[in-house]
Motif scaffolding. Structure first.
Motif, PDB file in Angstrom:
ATOM      1  N   ALA A   1       5.185   9.022   3.056  1.00  0.00           N
ATOM      2  CA  ALA A   1       4.341   7.826   2.917  1.00  0.00           C
ATOM      3  C   ALA A   1       5.117   6.552   3.265  1.00  0.00           C
ATOM      4  CB  ALA A   1       3.786   7.735   1.493  1.00  0.00           C
ATOM      5  N   ILE A   2       6.438   6.653   3.324  1.00  0.00           N
ATOM      6  CA  ILE A   2       7.272   5.499   3.684  1.00  0.00           C
ATOM      7  C   ILE A   2       6.916   4.975   5.079  1.00  0.00           C
ATOM      8  CG2 ILE A   2       9.155   6.868   4.681  1.00  0.00           C
ATOM      9  CD1 ILE A   2      11.104   4.858   3.469  1.00  0.00           C
ATOM     10  N   ILE A   3       6.254   5.792   5.872  1.00  0.00           N
ATOM     11  CA  ILE A   3       5.842   5.345   7.215  1.00  0.00           C
ATOM     12  C   ILE A   3       4.929   4.113   7.100  1.00  0.00           C
ATOM     13  CG2 ILE A   3       3.784   6.825   7.508  1.00  0.00           C
ATOM     14  CD1 ILE A   3       4.902   7.343  10.424  1.00  0.00           C
ATOM     15  N   GLU A   4       4.202   4.005   5.981  1.00  0.00           N
ATOM     16  CA  GLU A   4       3.445   2.774   5.699  1.00  0.00           C
ATOM     17  C   GLU A   4       4.206   1.881   4.711  1.00  0.00           C
ATOM     18  OE1 GLU A   4      -0.620   3.166   4.278  1.00  0.00           O
ATOM     19  OE2 GLU A   4      -0.788   0.999   3.984  1.00  0.00           O
TER      20      GLU A   4
ATOM     21  N   CYS B   1      -0.469   5.486   5.789  1.00  0.00           N
ATOM     22  CA  CYS B   1      -0.234   6.867   5.351  1.00  0.00           C
ATOM     23  C   CYS B   1      -1.481   7.474   4.723  1.00  0.00           C
ATOM     24  CB  CYS B   1       0.917   6.898   4.361  1.00  0.00           C
ATOM     25  SG  CYS B   1       0.576   6.042   2.810  1.00  0.00           S
ATOM     26  N   ARG B   2      -2.665   6.950   5.109  1.00  0.00           N
ATOM     27  CA  ARG B   2      -3.905   7.253   4.375  1.00  0.00           C
ATOM     28  C   ARG B   2      -5.099   6.910   5.245  1.00  0.00           C
ATOM     29  NH1 ARG B   2      -5.545   2.058   4.272  1.00  0.00           N
ATOM     30  NH2 ARG B   2      -3.798   0.677   4.646  1.00  0.00           N
ATOM     31  N   PHE B   3      -6.270   7.258   4.747  1.00  0.00           N
ATOM     32  CA  PHE B   3      -7.514   6.854   5.416  1.00  0.00           C
ATOM     33  C   PHE B   3      -7.637   5.330   5.374  1.00  0.00           C
ATOM     34  CE2 PHE B   3      -8.846  11.196   4.287  1.00  0.00           C
ATOM     35  CZ  PHE B   3      -9.566  11.565   5.415  1.00  0.00           C
ATOM     36  N   GLY B   4      -8.130   4.728   6.442  1.00  0.00           N
ATOM     37  CA  GLY B   4      -8.338   3.276   6.479  1.00  0.00           C
ATOM     38  C   GLY B   4      -9.607   2.892   5.735  1.00  0.00           C
ATOM     39  N   ASP B   5      -9.646   1.645   5.325  1.00  0.00           N
ATOM     40  CA  ASP B   5     -10.808   1.122   4.618  1.00  0.00           C
ATOM     41  C   ASP B   5     -11.131  -0.230   5.232  1.00  0.00           C
ATOM     42  OD1 ASP B   5     -12.662   0.162   2.819  1.00  0.00           O
ATOM     43  OD2 ASP B   5     -11.593   0.855   1.051  1.00  0.00           O
ATOM     44  N   PRO B   6     -12.221  -0.420   5.943  1.00  0.00           N
ATOM     45  CA  PRO B   6     -13.449   0.381   5.990  1.00  0.00           C
ATOM     46  C   PRO B   6     -13.615   1.314   7.202  1.00  0.00           C
ATOM     47  CG  PRO B   6     -13.924  -1.844   6.779  1.00  0.00           C
ATOM     48  CD  PRO B   6     -12.440  -1.754   6.586  1.00  0.00           C
ATOM     49  N   GLU B   7     -12.529   1.784   7.808  1.00  0.00           N
ATOM     50  CA  GLU B   7     -12.687   2.728   8.928  1.00  0.00           C
ATOM     51  C   GLU B   7     -13.322   4.051   8.472  1.00  0.00           C
ATOM     52  OE1 GLU B   7     -10.010   0.865   8.507  1.00  0.00           O
ATOM     53  OE2 GLU B   7      -9.223   0.182  10.433  1.00  0.00           O
TER      54      GLU B   7
ATOM     55  N   PHE C   1      -4.093  16.507  -1.526  1.00  0.00           N
ATOM     56  CA  PHE C   1      -4.251  15.952  -0.176  1.00  0.00           C
ATOM     57  C   PHE C   1      -3.600  14.584  -0.185  1.00  0.00           C
ATOM     58  CE2 PHE C   1      -6.184  13.213   2.957  1.00  0.00           C
ATOM     59  CZ  PHE C   1      -6.024  13.977   4.101  1.00  0.00           C
ATOM     60  N   GLY C   2      -2.698  14.365   0.780  1.00  0.00           N
ATOM     61  CA  GLY C   2      -1.974  13.096   0.876  1.00  0.00           C
ATOM     62  C   GLY C   2      -0.500  13.386   1.020  1.00  0.00           C
TER      63      GLY C   2
ATOM     64  N   ALA D   1      -6.056   8.842  -2.366  1.00  0.00           N
ATOM     65  CA  ALA D   1      -6.527   8.080  -1.201  1.00  0.00           C
ATOM     66  C   ALA D   1      -5.789   6.760  -0.945  1.00  0.00           C
ATOM     67  CB  ALA D   1      -8.037   7.839  -1.314  1.00  0.00           C
ATOM     68  N   PRO D   2      -5.447   5.956  -1.953  1.00  0.00           N
ATOM     69  CA  PRO D   2      -4.851   4.639  -1.648  1.00  0.00           C
ATOM     70  C   PRO D   2      -3.347   4.672  -1.333  1.00  0.00           C
ATOM     71  CG  PRO D   2      -5.960   4.658  -3.813  1.00  0.00           C
ATOM     72  CD  PRO D   2      -5.740   6.080  -3.392  1.00  0.00           C
ATOM     73  N   ASP D   3      -2.879   3.608  -0.695  1.00  0.00           N
ATOM     74  CA  ASP D   3      -1.467   3.539  -0.281  1.00  0.00           C
ATOM     75  C   ASP D   3      -0.480   3.473  -1.448  1.00  0.00           C
ATOM     76  OD1 ASP D   3      -2.490   1.030  -0.866  1.00  0.00           O
ATOM     77  OD2 ASP D   3      -1.789   0.044   0.945  1.00  0.00           O
ATOM     78  N   ASP D   4      -0.749   2.625  -2.445  1.00  0.00           N
ATOM     79  CA  ASP D   4       0.273   2.436  -3.490  1.00  0.00           C
ATOM     80  C   ASP D   4       0.676   3.732  -4.199  1.00  0.00           C
ATOM     81  OD1 ASP D   4       0.369  -0.805  -3.922  1.00  0.00           O
ATOM     82  OD2 ASP D   4      -1.631  -0.046  -3.430  1.00  0.00           O
ATOM     83  N   PRO D   5      -0.281   4.508  -4.738  1.00  0.00           N
ATOM     84  CA  PRO D   5       0.159   5.732  -5.418  1.00  0.00           C
ATOM     85  C   PRO D   5       0.856   6.719  -4.480  1.00  0.00           C
ATOM     86  CG  PRO D   5      -2.247   5.643  -5.304  1.00  0.00           C
ATOM     87  CD  PRO D   5      -1.741   4.316  -4.866  1.00  0.00           C
ATOM     88  N   LEU D   6       0.474   6.731  -3.206  1.00  0.00           N
ATOM     89  CA  LEU D   6       1.143   7.629  -2.252  1.00  0.00           C
ATOM     90  C   LEU D   6       2.599   7.207  -2.075  1.00  0.00           C
ATOM     91  CD1 LEU D   6      -1.743   7.978   0.358  1.00  0.00           C
ATOM     92  CD2 LEU D   6      -0.820   9.817  -1.063  1.00  0.00           C
ATOM     93  N   VAL D   7       2.798   5.887  -1.859  1.00  0.00           N
ATOM     94  CA  VAL D   7       4.159   5.378  -1.658  1.00  0.00           C
ATOM     95  C   VAL D   7       4.982   5.552  -2.937  1.00  0.00           C
ATOM     96  CG1 VAL D   7       5.482   3.262  -1.176  1.00  0.00           C
ATOM     97  CG2 VAL D   7       3.463   3.809   0.205  1.00  0.00           C
TER      98      VAL D   7
END
Ligand code: AMP
Ligand code: GLY
Length: 428
Positions: free
Chosen positions: A98-101, A288-294, A91-92, A70-76
């Motif tokens: 993920a470089i898009i973020e 590159c992920r779900f927003g928090d708190p969206e 999923f992800g 779910a979080p950005d850092d591990p995805l990137v």
């Protein structure tokens, strides 16, 4: 029946887990590292969300049918690539997508190349050149962004030359955000209501989720420092059907095909941070992920099986899933630790919850909580909880969420009292 491991430990992950728990296909949910509230809904482990080797080991031990990152850092950092290499369904997005973020320079160049509407910009790696450019433009506010991830703090809206020069020095010369700010983007200041649109995509099909509105500043009236987000409402009343159509045509579809054309097919949740400017909707940022708190206001509105959607994305069959949304509205009010977004204490006892860390009438998504040895909830982060409620109208959802907030207390707690006020005005 399936087992699913979710990587992360905030309110967003709590929302993903409670939605996955509704799926008749899942028998067991795991989360790492999770938090106090999540531990009531999923078995939690002590492996950190950026510990790629640790998560791969944990997955080998648990043998889940899917791992949701779910979080950005591990995805990137490429956690999904590593899990896929070990044969796990995930999923992800992979790191290449993920470089898009992960790089604002990448995303700005992508938008320029594929004519996706965004603020005009220039890229700098030398402070002198950046400052000369600022002097030559002489236009304020000026927007200065660190290229890489910076915990949502890498954007400075400079009101004058002095603030702008300081931001440039802090980022490029002092490396305030480490390597992330060795390169910066200076871009045109845009105005208009902001909308967050999360979307599901398998790289070919894109299905936008219900829209939402974040409240990024710490204090009422959009005053104070930028935060990770102090509250959200869904849907966002500024995001009309006509605007949604325009965004689909000019932003969403072109982004998905641009990524594919670049050999960076994006699979997962692609988040569009949009500004509805007088010249039409423009992209402020991609995540590159779900927003928090969206996520906390979007997933409760989803009238479909989230696990089925995740599987359809992995199998590139998203076009075959029927994704519907509930009528009405959802609101989330974040309760934060005293001092947040600057330094704050941890370990403060919390009052008002039932055994599950909940209050009647609302759903409380835990972001920064932990349990002590006696099973009591303590604060353990800046954003502590997101008190969330649905209603047939936005006003009803907000009233219920604020009633929930009133039931919970901890020393130093602060929350915004005006979540949803701008949206309510837009509805009238
Ligand atoms: P970001 O971290 O990229 O979401 O940026 C944080 C916030 O800064 C956004 O939510 C906007 O409110 C604001 N922002 C970013 N870029 C711009 C821009 N070009 N013009 C005006 N405001 C901006
Ligand atoms: N709430 C904004 C974000 O998740 O980046």
């Amino acid at each position: 029946m399936d087992k699913v491991l979710v990587v992360g430990g905030g309110g967003r992950e709590h929302a993903i887990i409670t939605k996955l728990a509704e799926s008749p296909l899942i028998e067991k949910l795991y989360c790492t590292p999770g938090n106090g509230g999540i531990s009531k809904y999923a078995e939690c482990f002590g492996v950190g969300a950026t510990d790629i080797d640790g998560v791969v080991q944990l997955a080998k031990q648990l043998q889940p049918d899917m791992v949701v990152v779910a979080p950005d850092d591990p995805l990137v950092m490429g956690m999904v690539d590593r899990l896929r290499a070990e044969g796990f369904r995930t999923f992800g997005p992979v790191a290449d997508a993920a470089i898009i973020e992960g790089s604002k320079v990448f995303s700005k160049e992508l938008m320029k190349k594929f004519n996706i509407p965004t603020a005009y910009y220039e890229v700098f790696t030398e402070s002198e050149k950046a400052i000369n450019y600022l002097k030559q433009q002489d236009s304020y506010p000026a927007v200065i962004k660190a290229d890489g991830l910076a915990l949502g703090k890498g954007v400075i809206i400079a009101q004058n030359e002095e603030e702008a020069i300081k931001a440039v020095h802090d980022m490029i010369d002092e490396l305030k955000f480490g390597k992330s700010s060795a390169r910066i983007v200076i871009e045109e200041f845009l105005t208009g209501p902001e909308v967050s649109v999360l979307s599901f995509t398998d790289g070919n099909t894109i299905v936008p989720m219900i829209s939402s509105m974040d409240h990024k500043r710490a204090l009422d009236g959009d005053q104070g420092l930028n935060t990770g987000g102090m509250g959200t409402v869904s849907p966002n009343p500024y995001y009309t059907e006509d605007i949604a159509k325009e965004c689909m045509e000019k932003i969403f579809l072109p982004t998905v095909s641009a990524m594919k054309a670049e050999g960076r097919t994006f699979e997962g949740c692609l988040y569009f941070g949009l500004m509805l400017t007088p010249k039409g909707p423009k992209v402020i940022e991609y995540n590159c992920r779900f927003g928090d708190p969206e996520t906390q206001v979007v997933l409760p509105m989803l009238d479909a099986d989230l696990y089925e959607i995740f599987n359809a994305i992995y199998d590139h069959k998203l076009d075959q899933v029927d994704i519907k949304w509930h009528e009405g509205s959802c609101a989330c009010v974040v309760m934060a630790s005293g001092g947040y977004p600057e330094s704050y204490p941890k370990g403060i006892p919390m009052e008002g919850f039932d055994d599950m860390g909940q209050v009647e009438g609302c759903f409380v998504y835990h972001a920064g909580t932990k349990l002590d040895d006696e099973g009591r909830f303590l604060t353990n982060g800046g954003r502590v909880i997101g008190v969330t409620a649905k209603g047939s109208t936005l006003r009803e959802a907000l009233d219920t969420a604020y009633k929930g907030v009133d039931k919970i207390s901890f020393e130093g707690a602060h929350f915004r009292k005006d979540i949803g006020q701008r949206a309510l005005k837009a509805l009238n």
